[in-house]
Write an enzyme that holds these catalytic residues in place. Structure first.
Site, PDB file in Angstrom:
ATOM      1  N   TYR A 120       0.863  -1.219  -0.090  1.00 14.67           N
ATOM      2  CA  TYR A 120       0.009  -0.174   0.033  1.00 14.67           C
ATOM      3  C   TYR A 120       0.947   1.223   0.210  1.00 14.67           C
ATOM      4  O   TYR A 120       2.110   1.146  -0.114  1.00 14.67           O
ATOM      5  CB  TYR A 120      -1.110  -0.259   0.890  1.00 14.67           C
ATOM      6  CG  TYR A 120      -1.940  -1.085   0.945  1.00 14.67           C
ATOM      7  CD1 TYR A 120      -2.799  -1.487  -0.241  1.00 14.67           C
ATOM      8  CD2 TYR A 120      -1.993  -2.003   1.952  1.00 14.67           C
ATOM      9  CE1 TYR A 120      -3.438  -2.629  -0.383  1.00 14.67           C
ATOM     10  CE2 TYR A 120      -2.965  -3.304   1.926  1.00 14.67           C
ATOM     11  CZ  TYR A 120      -3.411  -3.585   0.865  1.00 14.67           C
ATOM     12  OH  TYR A 120      -4.316  -4.657   0.416  1.00 14.67           O
ATOM     13  N   ARG A 127      -6.293 -16.135  10.026  1.00 18.04           N
ATOM     14  CA  ARG A 127      -6.905 -16.964   9.450  1.00 18.04           C
ATOM     15  C   ARG A 127      -7.554 -17.972  10.559  1.00 18.04           C
ATOM     16  O   ARG A 127      -8.528 -18.460  10.518  1.00 18.04           O
ATOM     17  CB  ARG A 127      -6.026 -17.909   8.322  1.00 18.04           C
ATOM     18  CG  ARG A 127      -5.782 -16.944   7.308  1.00 18.04           C
ATOM     19  CD  ARG A 127      -4.792 -17.811   6.177  1.00 18.04           C
ATOM     20  NE  ARG A 127      -4.807 -17.015   4.950  1.00 18.04           N
ATOM     21  CZ  ARG A 127      -3.728 -16.016   4.826  1.00 18.04           C
ATOM     22  NH1 ARG A 127      -2.678 -15.888   6.092  1.00 18.04           N
ATOM     23  NH2 ARG A 127      -3.484 -15.423   3.716  1.00 18.04           N
TER      24      ARG A 127
END
Length: 364
Positions: A170, A315
């Site tokens: 980013y 996760r």
């Protein structure tokens, strides 16, 4: 294992009830107006009862920085109430609430930013294959101030801290990387100049903290260690960045990895575990959060050997929302997604998982 289930105290005196934190993961599930949805609130609350802290999905600090559909926003005061709902949901379970703040840069989908004007450190290729234009110096300064303003909103919304997102390709990483930063002014060229924008963001966030909060407000920084491109970030570059960041008034650093076991690739030193290398560079100046493919008790024990003071679960908290509580009770945890169980996952996030068997949202 028991050490990581005991309380941890930051240098600023803030205590977490244990050394596990929830990693930031994109939910794609905000309301159409970019306020947080009820599904997201339930998702955060469900996972707030075990970990010491929850780091939210990234929220964009300025309209040009939106990086995902269904992303909750923080770029105007109109979103403070929405942001507050998230911090309150996290606090219900007793975890600290940390808002991750960022700008998507060239990764921002053109249809999600004003006038389709995708920006980056330099003129470069955007995620959609089109053009991302170079930011002007004035625009860079505007974005620096926007990080500060969103920090103020986080303080007003009751968060315990913010995490500056300098990872995952980013905007902050785009400035640090020689692959995406071809500038010839004070924000490009040398490694020192390429660090300038990220360090200015850190300084502005801390300036706002000093003005509107106290020392108990946590400020962290997330980074990616390496890039595959020839002129991209090497671990030698990251070592220099981390060395600078560790001397800034930050409360933690957070490495972004898909697997905590991963080894250095482009590095002049010994090609050992990346987390171990970074932990050695930091040398106790700030805590380091390690992350990546921690699912079972065996994984957690192995991850502890890296030396990271804190471990982030991504996760696995989708698969097993009460992982920490079960570990503490000595119970077995499931480590593979069972789509028949109620995981309290927002609908759009779950639909994406169902459409691609075996896939779960990446840690962002």
């Amino acid at each position: 294992m028991t050490t990581y289930l005991k309380p941890f105290t930051f240098h600023n005196g803030v205590e977490l009830r244990n050394r596990y934190v929830m990693a930031p993961m994109t939910t794609y599930s905000a309301n159409p107006d970019d306020t947080v949805s009820d599904e997201e609130l339930a998702y955060y609350e469900e996972r707030s009862y075990g970990v010491g802290a929850v780091i939210t999905a990234c929220t964009y600090v300025i309209p040009s920085g939106k990086g995902f559909p269904g992303q909750f926003a923080g770029h105007t005061d109109a979103y403070i109430d929405s942001l507050r709902k998230v911090s309150q949901a996290i606090h219900k379970g007793g975890a600290k609430a940390i808002l991750q703040i960022y700008h998507g840069g060239r990764q921002s989908p053109r249809e999600l930013v004003p006038n389709g004007d995708v920006v980056s450190a330099s003129d470069t290729i955007a995620a959609d294959g089109g053009k991302a234009r170079a930011l002007t110096v004035e625009e860079i300064q505007e974005i620096v101030k926007a990080f500060g303003e969103t920090t103020r909103r986080a303080i007003e919304a009751g968060y315990d801290g913010v995490e500056i997102h300098g990872a995952n390709t980013y905007l902050l990483q785009q400035f640090f990387s020689g692959f995406t930063n071809k500038r010839t002014d004070e924000y490009g060229g040398t490694l020192e100049n390429r660090m300038r924008f990220p360090l200015e963001v850190v300084a502005e966030v801390n300036r706002v903290k000093q003005q509107f909060a106290d020392d108990s407000f946590i400020v962290g920084y997330r980074f990616s260690p390496e890039e595959p491109e020839e002129d991209g970030i090497t671990l030698d570059h990251t070592v220099q960045l981390v060395d600078r960041l560790a001397n800034e008034p930050l409360d933690y650093l957070h490495i972004s990895l898909g697997d905590f076991r991963s080894l250095a690739r482009r590095y002049e030193g010994e090609k050992e575990n990346r987390i171990k290398i970074i932990h050695h560079v930091i040398d106790g100046r700030v805590p380091l959060i390690g992350v990546g493919a921690i699912h079972s008790k065996k994984d957690a024990l192995e991850a502890m050997e890296t030396g990271a003071e804190l471990l982030a679960l991504g996760r696995e908290l989708l698969i097993e929302p009460h992982w920490v509580e079960k570990m503490k009770a000595g119970e077995e945890v499931i480590t593979e997604m069972d789509m028949t169980r109620d995981h309290v996952i927002p609908g759009q996030m779950m639909r994406m998982m169902q459409s691609r068997p075996g896939w779960v949202p990446g840690v962002k």
